[in-house]
Design a protein around this motif. Sequence first.
Motif, PDB file in Angstrom:
ATOM      1  N   ALA A  96       0.834  -1.198   0.000  1.00 27.86           N
ATOM      2  CA  ALA A  96       0.000   0.000   0.000  1.00 27.86           C
ATOM      3  C   ALA A  96       0.873   1.255   0.000  1.00 27.86           C
ATOM      4  O   ALA A  96       0.599   2.217  -0.728  1.00 27.86           O
ATOM      5  CB  ALA A  96      -0.923  -0.015   1.212  1.00 27.86           C
ATOM      6  N   LEU A 101       0.825   4.553  -2.205  1.00 28.14           N
ATOM      7  CA  LEU A 101       0.511   5.844  -1.607  1.00 28.14           C
ATOM      8  C   LEU A 101       1.617   6.861  -1.840  1.00 28.14           C
ATOM      9  O   LEU A 101       1.360   8.064  -1.914  1.00 28.14           O
ATOM     10  CB  LEU A 101       0.256   5.677  -0.100  1.00 28.14           C
ATOM     11  CG  LEU A 101      -1.016   4.909   0.240  1.00 28.14           C
ATOM     12  CD1 LEU A 101      -1.109   4.657   1.738  1.00 28.14           C
ATOM     13  CD2 LEU A 101      -2.240   5.643  -0.252  1.00 28.14           C
ATOM     14  N   TYR A 120      -6.721   1.339  -0.991  1.00 35.42           N
ATOM     15  CA  TYR A 120      -6.499   2.436  -1.940  1.00 35.42           C
ATOM     16  C   TYR A 120      -5.048   2.473  -2.385  1.00 35.42           C
ATOM     17  O   TYR A 120      -4.751   2.639  -3.581  1.00 35.42           O
ATOM     18  CB  TYR A 120      -6.902   3.740  -1.256  1.00 35.42           C
ATOM     19  CG  TYR A 120      -6.632   4.980  -2.054  1.00 35.42           C
ATOM     20  CD1 TYR A 120      -5.755   5.952  -1.573  1.00 35.42           C
ATOM     21  CD2 TYR A 120      -7.256   5.198  -3.281  1.00 35.42           C
ATOM     22  CE1 TYR A 120      -5.500   7.102  -2.289  1.00 35.42           C
ATOM     23  CE2 TYR A 120      -7.003   6.350  -4.007  1.00 35.42           C
ATOM     24  CZ  TYR A 120      -6.126   7.306  -3.498  1.00 35.42           C
ATOM     25  OH  TYR A 120      -5.875   8.449  -4.221  1.00 35.42           O
ATOM     26  N   GLY A 121      -4.154   2.306  -1.417  1.00 33.51           N
ATOM     27  CA  GLY A 121      -2.733   2.348  -1.737  1.00 33.51           C
ATOM     28  C   GLY A 121      -2.324   1.263  -2.707  1.00 33.51           C
ATOM     29  O   GLY A 121      -1.614   1.515  -3.693  1.00 33.51           O
ATOM     30  N   VAL A 122      -2.783   0.043  -2.467  1.00 37.19           N
ATOM     31  CA  VAL A 122      -2.430  -1.062  -3.356  1.00 37.19           C
ATOM     32  C   VAL A 122      -2.987  -0.824  -4.752  1.00 37.19           C
ATOM     33  O   VAL A 122      -2.291  -1.040  -5.760  1.00 37.19           O
ATOM     34  CB  VAL A 122      -2.940  -2.400  -2.781  1.00 37.19           C
ATOM     35  CG1 VAL A 122      -2.725  -3.517  -3.771  1.00 37.19           C
ATOM     36  CG2 VAL A 122      -2.244  -2.720  -1.475  1.00 37.19           C
ATOM     37  N   LEU A 152      -3.553   1.994  -6.106  1.00 35.31           N
ATOM     38  CA  LEU A 152      -2.730   3.044  -6.699  1.00 35.31           C
ATOM     39  C   LEU A 152      -1.474   2.458  -7.327  1.00 35.31           C
ATOM     40  O   LEU A 152      -1.064   2.842  -8.424  1.00 35.31           O
ATOM     41  CB  LEU A 152      -2.299   4.059  -5.633  1.00 35.31           C
ATOM     42  CG  LEU A 152      -3.212   5.263  -5.393  1.00 35.31           C
ATOM     43  CD1 LEU A 152      -2.620   6.132  -4.299  1.00 35.31           C
ATOM     44  CD2 LEU A 152      -3.392   6.083  -6.660  1.00 35.31           C
ATOM     45  N   LYS A 153      -0.894   1.544  -6.613  1.00 36.49           N
ATOM     46  CA  LYS A 153       0.321   0.914  -7.123  1.00 36.49           C
ATOM     47  C   LYS A 153       0.059   0.252  -8.462  1.00 36.49           C
ATOM     48  O   LYS A 153       0.874   0.347  -9.384  1.00 36.49           O
ATOM     49  CB  LYS A 153       0.828  -0.099  -6.112  1.00 36.49           C
ATOM     50  CG  LYS A 153       1.973  -0.940  -6.641  1.00 36.49           C
ATOM     51  CD  LYS A 153       2.318  -2.055  -5.673  1.00 36.49           C
ATOM     52  CE  LYS A 153       3.161  -3.097  -6.395  1.00 36.49           C
ATOM     53  NZ  LYS A 153       3.559  -4.188  -5.515  1.00 36.49           N
ATOM     54  N   TYR A 154      -1.066  -0.417  -8.625  1.00 33.75           N
ATOM     55  CA  TYR A 154      -1.329  -1.146  -9.855  1.00 33.75           C
ATOM     56  C   TYR A 154      -1.911  -0.263 -10.944  1.00 33.75           C
ATOM     57  O   TYR A 154      -1.543  -0.359 -12.097  1.00 33.75           O
ATOM     58  CB  TYR A 154      -2.267  -2.329  -9.593  1.00 33.75           C
ATOM     59  CG  TYR A 154      -1.607  -3.470  -8.851  1.00 33.75           C
ATOM     60  CD1 TYR A 154      -1.798  -3.635  -7.480  1.00 33.75           C
ATOM     61  CD2 TYR A 154      -0.784  -4.377  -9.522  1.00 33.75           C
ATOM     62  CE1 TYR A 154      -1.188  -4.673  -6.797  1.00 33.75           C
ATOM     63  CE2 TYR A 154      -0.170  -5.421  -8.844  1.00 33.75           C
ATOM     64  CZ  TYR A 154      -0.365  -5.565  -7.474  1.00 33.75           C
ATOM     65  OH  TYR A 154       0.241  -6.593  -6.812  1.00 33.75           O
ATOM     66  N   ARG A 186      -5.410  -7.407  -4.284  1.00 34.56           N
ATOM     67  CA  ARG A 186      -4.425  -7.623  -5.333  1.00 34.56           C
ATOM     68  C   ARG A 186      -5.039  -8.386  -6.509  1.00 34.56           C
ATOM     69  O   ARG A 186      -4.832  -8.046  -7.674  1.00 34.56           O
ATOM     70  CB  ARG A 186      -3.236  -8.390  -4.785  1.00 34.56           C
ATOM     71  CG  ARG A 186      -2.031  -8.307  -5.711  1.00 34.56           C
ATOM     72  CD  ARG A 186      -0.993  -9.299  -5.336  1.00 34.56           C
ATOM     73  NE  ARG A 186      -0.268  -8.910  -4.142  1.00 34.56           N
ATOM     74  CZ  ARG A 186       0.329  -9.779  -3.333  1.00 34.56           C
ATOM     75  NH1 ARG A 186       0.264 -11.063  -3.583  1.00 34.56           N
ATOM     76  NH2 ARG A 186       0.986  -9.353  -2.278  1.00 34.56           N
TER      77      ARG A 186
END
Lengths: 460, 198
Positions: free
Chosen positions: A42, A46, B50-52, B54-56, B95
């Motif tokens: 995450a 972020l 949300y962060g994960v 964003l990564k993808y 994921r």
Amino acid sequence: MRKENHHIDPNKVQKYLNNEMTDKERHLFEKEMLESEFDLEAMEGLETVSSSEFSSDLSDLNKEIQKKTKTAVKFPYLKIAAALVLIFTFSYLLTTWIKNNDPLTNPSKEIVSKEKSIERDTLSAEADSVSLAIQQNEQQKPDTSVNTLAFEPEITKEEQKALEPVVAEEPHAEAIALNEVESKSFDEELVATEEDLTEKVKTEVPQSLQESLSGRVAGVEVKTDNNITERARKVEESALEEVVAAPSKKSALPSVAEPKADDSETKTISGIVLSSEDNTPIVGATIIEKNTANGASSGIDGRFYLDVSPLSQDIMVSFIGYNTEEISILNKEEFTIVMEPDISQLSEIVVTGYSTNRNDTEVVVNPRPLEGYREFNKYIKDNLTYPQEAIKNNIKGRVVVEFTVTEEGDLQNFQVIKSLGYGCDEEAIRLLENGPEWEPGTVNGYYTDDRVKMTIKFKK
Amino acid sequence: MLRLISQGLKIFSRNNKNEFSDEVLLDRFKSEGSLEYLGILYQRYTSLVYGVCLKYFKDRDKSKDAVMDIFEYLTSSVNKYEIRNFKSWLHVTTRNHCLMELRKKSVEINLSENHEFIMESHTDLHHEDGTSLDNNIEALKKCIEQLNQEQKNCVSLFYLQGKSYQQIEIQTEYPLKKVKSYIQNGKRNLKTCIEKSA
């Protein structure tokens, strides 16, 4: 350090992204994130956005989630309101009904109704404490009179659905208290079901009414039966006399009738009905208290129970295809009844018993047809004319006639013990009167008058 | 009387729910079906999901949509599976969702980076947290010696000297991404080494 369920702190994330942390703080945060793979991945994502972007996006998301989940919360309150309205309506109807039927009113009823609606709608944890309070209320009820308790069944009926998750279901019916109001409907029920002999256990009508007024119930079908038992059981155990009476339906399998608590008014007999061919149980044989409409059926295991008057002397056991047995029940409670297959197709004569009591030391010879029973039976078979009325109405069955054979061999005093009607009784008597001669009975070698009982079967 | 009871119940229910553990919230949702529980639970992890994403996806709006899509998916899927650790399960679900979305649109993913992390996740998911590196300093020191140079450097600076990524980056002049990579791989190697010696 707990890895499981470690909840990331969005504020920290913000600070980190904004570079507002000291090196040490950063290190600690980074170390924290390292512990969880989820956190790690995450953070990768972020870090591609700015702190302000992160916080604005996050608040958008949280708002949306709350929107979706908060609506669910409103519903229970709607349900409570709806349930309350229902209960108020019902309570109002009830109070009207009560006023019409009985001078006494039940003021505590409304409170109980309201409390019950809450019971239903709250979470289970809360419901436990509330239901406890209600039960305490209920237990105070025994102080009220018997009359008011009779109305519990009405409440229960309406609220059955509401109470279902909370009230434990009681499959076995127990004590039911009745007041004068209830007994009226009972009268009607009892009269209506009296005619059905084979399926239900009955005591005589006046007897069961008596018992019902004093707190017992015969095995009679009542529409509110189940409801009464569920509620009444909780409340009345401490307040009223306890009597166990089960509706006959519930114990359908082994035997249809269940024994009552024994007291001086009835005697319970039981037994098993077997076939003589192979000693297997006979299912559905009819066992009737002689000269009454009181009977029972044998169950799948051949067993039966029957409450009889202590004055009764005999029971009649019958089953299609088998010879009817008349059994004396004096001084005996348990019976093994073996039935013989009925080989005659048309009609049959069965000698069922003799009326006089004799001293055991006396030598007694009972009256019998002069030419023997075989000839006698043949005569009956050949001469039995099925009455028109009986044919029309498809009547089958037995006629039991008792008569005196005088010491001269005359037949007198014909008495129909069991009537079939439709001209069959008359036909039976006619057959006997015009039939073959009878040899009188003897006691110690001397001819004497004696009573003979004969069963004549009417079959198509 | 009626009001008191209903008020009391309201207060009682509001206060407690937010303090329930993940397992309790999940259980309550499963048994009572009230979305409120699931909402409270999910909000604890919104940032992570949300962060994960964003990564993808590398796209904020798409990621936000994905967060909501995953929530929808949760409402039906939690009842189907027995979930022991909600956080890990949510991670895998997130994921998978992202990868499926990406396959639909055939966007290229930076695979090499993923490989490392995927490998890392296997170890993380298997191991209990008990084998924290802080615990056994002696074994730790010995094992650190056995690491390769870069990993040794970064791990020492990070774990033993408590430096942040930025600081390490400055000090070693390794790129930030590499710093992270060295630390993570080094950590994994140390874990296996320490477990062997234990």
